[in-house]
Structure formats: structure tokens, C-alpha cells
Write a protein that holds these residues in place. Sequence first.
Motif, PDB file in Angstrom:
ATOM      1  N   ASP A   9     -47.247 -21.674  72.788  1.00 46.73           N
ATOM      2  CA  ASP A   9     -46.738 -20.436  73.699  1.00 46.73           C
ATOM      3  C   ASP A   9     -45.545 -19.896  73.172  1.00 46.73           C
ATOM      4  O   ASP A   9     -44.690 -20.570  72.430  1.00 46.73           O
ATOM      5  N   PHE A  10     -45.423 -18.717  73.509  1.00 42.67           N
ATOM      6  CA  PHE A  10     -44.097 -17.780  73.198  1.00 42.67           C
ATOM      7  C   PHE A  10     -42.809 -18.519  73.379  1.00 42.67           C
ATOM      8  O   PHE A  10     -41.806 -18.617  72.475  1.00 42.67           O
ATOM      9  N   SER A  11     -42.835 -18.672  74.794  1.00 45.94           N
ATOM     10  CA  SER A  11     -41.547 -19.348  75.242  1.00 45.94           C
ATOM     11  C   SER A  11     -41.150 -20.732  74.594  1.00 45.94           C
ATOM     12  O   SER A  11     -40.098 -21.205  74.601  1.00 45.94           O
ATOM     13  N   GLU A  12     -42.326 -21.438  74.220  1.00 46.62           N
ATOM     14  CA  GLU A  12     -42.217 -22.627  73.591  1.00 46.62           C
ATOM     15  C   GLU A  12     -41.678 -22.338  72.139  1.00 46.62           C
ATOM     16  O   GLU A  12     -40.647 -23.276  71.695  1.00 46.62           O
TER      17      GLU A  12
ATOM     18  N   HIS B  11     -30.874 -14.410  65.815  1.00 49.70           N
ATOM     19  CA  HIS B  11     -32.170 -15.116  66.349  1.00 49.70           C
ATOM     20  C   HIS B  11     -31.932 -16.165  67.443  1.00 49.70           C
ATOM     21  O   HIS B  11     -32.646 -15.984  68.508  1.00 49.70           O
ATOM     22  N   ILE B  12     -30.685 -16.713  67.391  1.00 46.96           N
ATOM     23  CA  ILE B  12     -30.252 -17.492  68.394  1.00 46.96           C
ATOM     24  C   ILE B  12     -30.116 -16.735  69.781  1.00 46.96           C
ATOM     25  O   ILE B  12     -30.235 -16.976  70.888  1.00 46.96           O
ATOM     26  N   ALA B  13     -29.413 -15.532  69.529  1.00 47.10           N
ATOM     27  CA  ALA B  13     -28.988 -14.383  70.671  1.00 47.10           C
ATOM     28  C   ALA B  13     -30.370 -14.043  71.257  1.00 47.10           C
ATOM     29  O   ALA B  13     -30.347 -14.050  72.676  1.00 47.10           O
ATOM     30  N   PHE B  14     -31.229 -13.851  70.669  1.00 49.53           N
ATOM     31  CA  PHE B  14     -32.434 -13.515  71.104  1.00 49.53           C
ATOM     32  C   PHE B  14     -33.046 -14.616  72.229  1.00 49.53           C
ATOM     33  O   PHE B  14     -33.570 -14.234  73.294  1.00 49.53           O
TER      34      PHE B  14
ATOM     35  N   ILE C   5     -37.846 -23.657  71.227  1.00 53.71           N
ATOM     36  CA  ILE C   5     -37.867 -24.743  70.040  1.00 53.71           C
ATOM     37  C   ILE C   5     -37.266 -24.292  68.838  1.00 53.71           C
ATOM     38  O   ILE C   5     -36.450 -24.775  68.191  1.00 53.71           O
ATOM     39  N   MET C   6     -37.712 -22.986  68.366  1.00 54.22           N
ATOM     40  CA  MET C   6     -37.214 -22.546  67.226  1.00 54.22           C
ATOM     41  C   MET C   6     -35.979 -21.732  67.415  1.00 54.22           C
ATOM     42  O   MET C   6     -34.667 -22.187  66.493  1.00 54.22           O
ATOM     43  N   HIS C   7     -35.707 -20.935  68.320  1.00 59.61           N
ATOM     44  CA  HIS C   7     -34.302 -20.073  68.243  1.00 59.61           C
ATOM     45  C   HIS C   7     -33.281 -21.015  68.893  1.00 59.61           C
ATOM     46  O   HIS C   7     -32.114 -20.923  68.482  1.00 59.61           O
ATOM     47  N   VAL C   8     -33.799 -21.698  69.967  1.00 62.67           N
ATOM     48  CA  VAL C   8     -32.520 -22.170  70.916  1.00 62.67           C
ATOM     49  C   VAL C   8     -32.157 -23.485  70.148  1.00 62.67           C
ATOM     50  O   VAL C   8     -31.200 -23.721  70.263  1.00 62.67           O
ATOM     51  N   PHE C   9     -33.186 -24.220  69.527  1.00 61.93           N
ATOM     52  CA  PHE C   9     -32.875 -25.482  69.328  1.00 61.93           C
ATOM     53  C   PHE C   9     -32.831 -25.610  67.559  1.00 61.93           C
ATOM     54  O   PHE C   9     -31.560 -25.643  67.258  1.00 61.93           O
TER      55      PHE C   9
ATOM     56  N   LEU D  41     -38.360 -29.004  74.876  1.00 54.49           N
ATOM     57  CA  LEU D  41     -37.230 -29.504  74.249  1.00 54.49           C
ATOM     58  C   LEU D  41     -37.294 -31.094  74.336  1.00 54.49           C
ATOM     59  O   LEU D  41     -36.821 -31.378  72.987  1.00 54.49           O
ATOM     60  N   ASP D  42     -38.038 -31.542  75.092  1.00 55.82           N
ATOM     61  CA  ASP D  42     -38.368 -33.074  74.698  1.00 55.82           C
ATOM     62  C   ASP D  42     -39.089 -33.288  73.502  1.00 55.82           C
ATOM     63  O   ASP D  42     -38.769 -34.328  72.703  1.00 55.82           O
ATOM     64  N   LYS D  43     -40.142 -32.395  73.231  1.00 56.19           N
ATOM     65  CA  LYS D  43     -40.951 -32.481  72.048  1.00 56.19           C
ATOM     66  C   LYS D  43     -40.187 -32.472  70.865  1.00 56.19           C
ATOM     67  O   LYS D  43     -40.429 -33.210  69.851  1.00 56.19           O
ATOM     68  N   ILE D  44     -39.282 -31.527  70.900  1.00 59.11           N
ATOM     69  CA  ILE D  44     -38.436 -31.177  69.362  1.00 59.11           C
ATOM     70  C   ILE D  44     -37.239 -31.839  69.402  1.00 59.11           C
ATOM     71  O   ILE D  44     -37.035 -32.434  68.149  1.00 59.11           O
TER      72      ILE D  44
END
Lengths: 359, 151
Positions: free
Chosen positions: A206-209, A252-255, A213-217, A278-281
Motif C-alpha cells: 500500500d502507498f501509505s505503508e 523525502h522525509i518532509a513528504f 516505512i520508507m520516508h518516515v522510518f 511501523l511494527d513490521k519495519i
Amino acid sequence: MAIDQDMLHQLTTQEDLPELDLSWLRPEDRARVEATRLRPGRKGLTLDTLEAGQDLPDASDDYTARPRGAERHPAAARHHLYYPLRHETWSDNVRLLYEEAVQRQWSSATDIPWHTLRPLPDDVERAWCQFATFLTEVEFIAGDTPGQWLERINPEWYEVKLFLLTQIMDEARHLDVFRKRALANGGGLLQESGGGGLRIILECQDFSEFSAIMHVFAEALVQTLFRSGEALAYNEAEKAIFRLCAQDESRHIAFGVMHLKHILETQPWRREEIHYYLDKIEGPLSLDMQSGASANAPLFDEAIMVLAGGGRKNIDKGFDFLMNLRRRQVLEYLHRLEVAGLPERRYRMNPVLRAFIET
Amino acid sequence: MAQETTTIRATFPSLEWFQALKDIVNGQEAYRRIGTCDTTMGIKIPDLQKYYVVTFEAFEVADVREATEDEVEDCDFWLEAPYARWKEMLQNIRANGKADLHHTLNTLDLEDPEGFARSHDGLRRDAFYRFNQSLQFFFDASAAIDTVFVQ
């Protein structure tokens, strides 16, 4: 073959041409065109200028390539099953970040003062090469992953598509700059990592996933690493690499932070789902950090320790640096989640991660 | 970054000093080439009770002004350090033509447990990272000022 005189006559006689349909020219719209003509501002003709005052649809059942604002064609073919809701991919700062990304591109060939590279002690040079090898690998994933989502972004919200394209370009540049660093001082590429944690990023459904996972974590960890990387730099070239890469990661983080905020505000029922991602990553990457000689990429952590210590003889100093880096990474990650509207993550975080800020 | 010949003498901290820096930066094509920079940056020197706000817009430094502490804390982020630290950074820039490896904004930020760049809003603070190259250019340009320090 002889030319048919009748055909020749037909082809050269204007009155026999099919009648043109020029209805799309709409001369009656002239006044409206004049009224909406745009003028560039101090930053040029930006997307914000272009779209100011325009309605932004929240939903779309159109799966064609129709640009936003264009009329539908009755025979237009469907392209992909795009996300039908704006909320599912949108970020309120996406236009600004796209323009910023376009303006602030740099070249690994000419913007890095490569001439400042000097021979380093063998252990330090090899540590740099191992460090750069892993980062090259990371950037492969970082470029591939946003590419997977491009065909799912509805042209109705084209800004998101444009931003992801800039991210792919950024990651391409990071990949090439770390590869160049590995090779430029004579050391070369060293050992590939296991890459298990990175694979989770590629497997998002999913896009939000993907964004959480990528941008925020993941990119937040990398951005803190790049900023701290100035302490691992032995010359101006390495310092410039980290500074420029950190700038790109920050966009990227800001997005991602603003997308997460948007999701939590517009689809609040997805809160637990975000925690699940977030648990997953956090799990695999917590293991990565657990001992400073991690399960997934021990060579990477060891390389950081050698670089930070100034050589393998000062590995204790390097270990202290690594632990401080981990603590800063976790704190900054948590702070961004608070900004996005997920403050409770502090108490639900993987315990191994939490240990870095409690000790 | 190649610095121009020193032509300006100004006292730090003062509005005159920041104005001189603004003029130097705005006169350099190299600054424009970095790309757009849109942020408000506060300057805080607590032990002297001196506060300034620098506004970056598009391809130029749009404004510098003296401010209150509250106004500084309302910026996207502010840079805060005791006067001695500011002096050390600027003297280093002056001596080397730009900050050396130990005096960049980012390094100073990492070395300060509370951070050199601070903000009440983590997202706005990210402007410090997103525009770091432009901000470093801004301070590196002070190498062209013959700075007189108040202490």
C-alpha cells in the motif's frame, strides 16, 4: 504503375478534403483565457502559481491518462487501476517539495570536490569502502521502491507522481556518488549485506505503508546518519557528499511526514494500520542495531565504528559514536511521528529501539 | 566557494553586519545556482540578548532585521549558541575562507546536545537540513567581511 488521374485530382483539390472539426478551438472561450493568463513569480512559474485557486478533486473514477482539467474522451482507454482517493497518496507540501527538488539538483561529477580525496590509512579507507558499498546497495532499493508506485498514482494528482520521480533521481545520484567514493580512492566495492530489512521496503502493498516505512522510518534513519556522517568525513569531498545527500533525504522525509499527517487527519481509522506497518519495519531494523555488530549488516556497523574512531585501534570511541548515532536516530524518528500526529508510538515502539533512548 | 576581496568592515553582532552579509550573498551567482531557498532563520545569542531574523526567499536573502526573542522562536528554526561559539565559528570561516570540517553548521548542530538549530516544530526545523547548503553558503560568505567582535 500509372497514376489514376481521378485520384490525383481528388488529392489536390481542396474542396474534396474532409471537413475539419475545429470545435475544440472554442473561440468563445477567449475572454476566459485572457483572464486566467499566468505570470511567473520570483521563483518562476511554479506549480503553486499554476494551480492557485483551482479545485482539487478528492476522488476520481477515471483510470485513463486524462490530465487534471482536461475533458474526458469517450473512447479513452484505461491505463492502470489508480488510487481513486486523493487522500491515499497526497501530501500538502508536495508541490513545494517538487519545485524545491527540481531547483536543488546537484551533480556527483562536478559538485563534489573529488580533488580533496587523499590516501587514508588502510583500515580507514577499507572502512569507507565498506560503508559506501552498503549505502550504494541501500540506494538501489531507495530508487526501485518509489518507482513501483508511479503507475498507481492517478494523473488527477499528478504532483505526487512528479515528486516521486524527483526522489528516484535523488536516489540515483546517491547511488552513483557512493559508488564513486568507493572506487575513487582505490579501495573499491567490498562486501554485499544480507539485505533482509531492506527487502521489507520493497514488499509494501500500500502507498501509505510504503511512505511510512520508507520516508518516515528508513529515510529518517538515513538522514540522521548522513548528517552525522560529517563526523565520519576525512576531507571536503566526503563532507560535501553527506551534506548534499542529507538535503535530498530531508525532502523525502518532509513528504512522508505530511502524507502521514494527512492520512491520520482524513482517514483516522487507519491509525492502527499505520502502527502495524511501523511494527513490521522496526523489528528487523531493531535487530540491526541491537549490539553494534548487527545481524543484518555487521560490516556496516563495524565500518562506522572504524571511521568514527579514526581506525580500528580506537574502536571503543567508534562504538560510542555508533550508540550516540542510534540514540539520535530514534529520537528524531519519534519527534517526526509526533509532528505527524502519532505521539503514542513512543510507548509502542520496538523495545530494542526504545532502549536507545532510555539508557 | 571563492570569496571576494574584503571591502566591508562591520561589527558582530549587529544589523549592519547581517545587512552586509545579505548584500554579499545576493551579489553572488553561485548562491542562486544552489537553487531556491525559502525559510525564516532566527539568530539567537542569549548571553548578549541579541536576536535577528533572516528571511530567505526564492533565490535571494530577502530581509534581515533585529527581532525579539519571541519573534526568533517563531521562525522555522533558529540558531542558538553563546557568543563565544559564534565568534569561534566566524573566526574559523574568516581564517579558512569557509568553515572547516569542524565548524560547519551541521557539525556544530551535532556537537551541541541541545542542537545548534532549534525549533518548536520538528517539521519546520527540517528546513535547516533541506536548505543546509544555502545556509552554509550564507555564513561562509562572511569570510569577505572584516568582522570586528564586540568582545
